[in-house]
Design an enzyme around this catalytic site. Sequence first.
Site, PDB file in Angstrom:
ATOM      1  N   LYS A   1       0.839  -1.208   0.000  1.00 42.52           N
ATOM      2  CA  LYS A   1       0.000   0.000   0.000  1.00 42.52           C
ATOM      3  C   LYS A   1       0.876   1.260   0.000  1.00 42.52           C
ATOM      4  O   LYS A   1       2.094   1.178   0.017  1.00 42.52           O
ATOM      5  CB  LYS A   1      -0.934  -0.022   1.207  1.00 42.52           C
ATOM      6  CG  LYS A   1      -1.537  -1.391   1.521  1.00 42.52           C
ATOM      7  CD  LYS A   1      -2.449  -1.965   0.446  1.00 42.52           C
ATOM      8  CE  LYS A   1      -2.917  -3.354   0.876  1.00 42.52           C
ATOM      9  NZ  LYS A   1      -3.914  -3.958   0.050  1.00 42.52           N
TER      10      LYS A   1
HETATM   11  C1  LIG Z   1      -4.665  -5.086   1.035  1.00 49.55           C
HETATM   12  C2  LIG Z   1      -6.114  -5.045   1.118  1.00 49.55           C
HETATM   13  C3  LIG Z   1      -6.794  -5.495   2.257  1.00 49.55           C
HETATM   14  C4  LIG Z   1      -6.101  -6.194   3.392  1.00 49.55           C
HETATM   15  O1  LIG Z   1      -5.203  -5.387   4.096  1.00 49.55           O
HETATM   16  P1  LIG Z   1      -4.290  -6.019   5.241  1.00 49.55           P
HETATM   17  O2  LIG Z   1      -3.712  -4.825   5.922  1.00 49.55           O
HETATM   18  O3  LIG Z   1      -3.255  -6.852   4.550  1.00 49.55           O
HETATM   19  O4  LIG Z   1      -5.155  -6.831   6.135  1.00 49.55           O
HETATM   20  C5  LIG Z   1      -8.166  -5.342   2.308  1.00 49.55           C
HETATM   21  N1  LIG Z   1      -8.843  -4.790   1.282  1.00 49.55           N
HETATM   22  C6  LIG Z   1      -8.242  -4.347   0.158  1.00 49.55           C
HETATM   23  C7  LIG Z   1      -9.037  -3.711  -0.932  1.00 49.55           C
HETATM   24  C8  LIG Z   1      -6.853  -4.486   0.034  1.00 49.55           C
HETATM   25  O5  LIG Z   1      -6.250  -4.069  -1.095  1.00 49.55           O
END
Ligand SMILES: *Cc1c(COP(=O)(O)O)cnc(C)c1O
Length: 374
Positions: free
Chosen positions: A178
């Site tokens: 992210k």
């Molecule tokens: C990455 C992601 C998640 C999960 O995030 P984590 O921090 O790894 O639990 C949930 N929803 C979307 C749309 C994502 O891209």
Amino acid sequence: MRPEIGDEEIALVTETLRSGWITQGPRVRELEAEFCAATGAGHAIAVANCTAALHLALHVLDIGPGDEVIVPPHSYIATANAVLYLGATPRFVDIDPLTLNLDPFKAAAAITPRTKAILVAHQVGRPANLAALSDLARRHRIALVEDAACAAGSRYQDQPIGGNRWSSLVCFSFHPRKIISTGDGGMITTDRADLAARLRLLRQHGMSVTDLQRHGSKTVVSEEYTVLGYNYRLTDVQAAIGLAQLRKMPALVSRRREIAALYDAAFAGLPGITLFEEPAEARWNQQTYLIRLTGRTLQERDAFMQRLLDEGIASRRGIMSIHREPAYTTRFGLQHFPESEAASDQCVCLPLYTQMTAREINRVIEAVRRLAPH
Ligand SMILES: *Cc1c(COP(=O)(O)O)cnc(C)c1O
């Protein structure tokens, strides 16, 4: 993606390790305060990851067995898993192929008396149509929750995502894929003090007194466990990384947008390739750069990815279609969402990270132009 970790992160982590306070404490509180300032949110609650954030967000809306939550099938599997954790039913609604986000018209048609909430994802950080979805939720007296895992640093109608103008709760991820990362980590923002208080309780075992309060007290305090809670804490070591990352976020987003603009210019008009435009009412953080091989099969897409890899360029498949995974077909049978499936099969994520050199960017551009099927 490659996280950008520098001296600032290392210095803050070192300072935190030396402080003697390494799990949830003063750094987490500092990160929450700075996250509120960055997004305009009233309250920010740090948690272990975005999956935990989504679970707790639906939990404090009292969603449970018998309830339906509208979710896009075109998302990371955690979006729909959060609904299942609470014993509720994810009601998949297909996406708009131009935006890859939940289609508000299809969502309107899927609302039933059992619908408790709409959980919308800002796919690849590109803001969904919050105005239409928020209006729909208000008319039906149901909640709107944002899965903003990818959307830190994006803006919608001139406000940062997370500012809670459109929805009750917004969930972020700090996974290395992210915009900013703490290794693993997450954040929930809300303007509602009652929800914020419940979230703080639930993330730490339902404990009535935090470690920080107990540590700062001049009298002996004992805690009570008022509700069934979880251990969904972010640690102070992670929060230290997060503070340095958050302060860099505007620069990280600008650099990503610069690289994306170079890609856009280079690929515009290439036959057989569809690009994703920035919505007029939003500023996109370019968390992921996707291209779509329009009309191509999954095999042709994979062959293109292999040709890139043979030249040392790693790409990734597009966003998954959750309903096709065994965890879902075994529960709900084979469902079909044609727009989501076609997008999953035809999209490719190209390399995009802030440290990319002009030479690396040009190598990707040249290879895509030469190797894409047309
Ligand atoms: C990455 C992601 C998640 C999960 O995030 P984590 O921090 O790894 O639990 C949930 N929803 C979307 C749309 C994502 O891209």
